[in-house]
Scaffold this motif. Sequence first.
Motif, short mmCIF file in Angstrom:
data_model
loop_
_atom_site.label_atom_id
_atom_site.label_comp_id
_atom_site.label_asym_id
_atom_site.label_seq_id
_atom_site.Cartn_x
_atom_site.Cartn_y
_atom_site.Cartn_z
N VAL A 110 -12.81 -30.45 -10.90
CA VAL A 110 -12.46 -30.08 -9.53
C VAL A 110 -11.27 -30.90 -9.04
N ALA A 111 -11.26 -32.18 -9.36
CA ALA A 111 -10.19 -33.05 -8.88
C ALA A 111 -8.87 -32.82 -9.60
N ASN A 112 -8.93 -32.55 -10.89
CA ASN A 112 -7.71 -32.54 -11.69
C ASN A 112 -7.23 -31.15 -12.10
N VAL A 113 -8.11 -30.15 -12.02
CA VAL A 113 -7.73 -28.83 -12.52
C VAL A 113 -7.78 -27.77 -11.43
N ASN A 114 -8.97 -27.57 -10.82
CA ASN A 114 -9.14 -26.46 -9.90
C ASN A 114 -10.02 -26.86 -8.72
N PRO A 115 -9.42 -27.15 -7.57
CA PRO A 115 -10.19 -27.58 -6.40
C PRO A 115 -11.22 -26.55 -5.93
N SER A 116 -11.06 -25.29 -6.29
CA SER A 116 -12.02 -24.28 -5.85
C SER A 116 -13.27 -24.24 -6.73
N ALA A 117 -13.31 -25.12 -7.76
CA ALA A 117 -14.48 -25.24 -8.64
C ALA A 117 -14.85 -23.89 -9.24
N SER A 118 -13.90 -23.27 -9.90
CA SER A 118 -14.14 -21.96 -10.49
C SER A 118 -13.21 -21.77 -11.68
N VAL A 119 -13.43 -20.68 -12.37
CA VAL A 119 -12.50 -20.23 -13.40
C VAL A 119 -11.98 -18.85 -12.99
N PRO A 120 -10.78 -18.53 -13.46
CA PRO A 120 -9.91 -19.30 -14.35
C PRO A 120 -9.05 -20.28 -13.57
N ALA A 121 -8.36 -21.13 -14.34
CA ALA A 121 -7.33 -21.99 -13.79
C ALA A 121 -6.18 -22.02 -14.79
N LEU A 122 -4.98 -21.85 -14.29
CA LEU A 122 -3.79 -21.87 -15.13
C LEU A 122 -3.03 -23.15 -14.87
N VAL A 123 -2.59 -23.79 -15.95
CA VAL A 123 -1.74 -24.97 -15.85
C VAL A 123 -0.44 -24.64 -16.55
N ASP A 124 0.63 -24.61 -15.79
CA ASP A 124 1.97 -24.32 -16.32
C ASP A 124 2.85 -25.51 -16.02
N GLY A 125 2.96 -26.43 -16.98
CA GLY A 125 3.65 -27.68 -16.73
C GLY A 125 2.88 -28.51 -15.73
#
Length: 216
Positions: A44-59
């Motif tokens: 939640v803290a480092n990837v997706n604050p909404s606590a869900s999937v999906p999450a995209l990391v682009d750079g």
Amino acid sequence: MQLHSFFNSSTSYRVRIALALKGLPYDYLPVDIRTGAHREPQYVANVNPSASVPALVDGEFHLGQSLAIIDYLDARYPEPRLIPLDAHERARVLELSYLIACDIHPVDNLRVLRYVQDVLGASPEQKDAWYRHWVAEGMAGVERLLARDAQNAEGPWCFGAQPTLADCCLVPQIANAQRMGCDLSAYPRSLAVYRHALEHPAFELAQPQRQPDYRV
């Protein structure tokens, strides 16, 4: 790019289709929503604050919510375009996509079904009836939209000769409804799009059973 995904998540499935259609390589990072991995503090803290999937990391750019991700991909990597530029065509594609993403999915996703059963005390049979009711309500609307626009959208996809965001939303919805035992015989246009899509390499590659975290 990295995609934080769960194999059976229809929202993750949408983004996998979009990435495959655009031919964009990415690292697949499994997030097991059945065990609550999407609620882990680090995620939640480092990837997706909404606590869900999906999450995209682009750079350095992190983004959640499937429709926002696909819109971002369309802006950053515009070919093939999934959300048309023409105002009328764009509106039609978004209309159908939102019907699925905003009317059907939110009331039938895993956390809602668990709340209905575990907190409200619904039996498994009642939970299944809940799921099938909202699928039927929503898919009837999808079928009517496809019928209305068929004369202006000749082709095997929701809106003509090329897949759009609407197809990225429709295919996972039908796949999950089939998995849950829903009777979809009343939606022949939707099923025709679905069957055509499964023959497309990008849609085949994005299927749940093709993902590294797949399990029965």
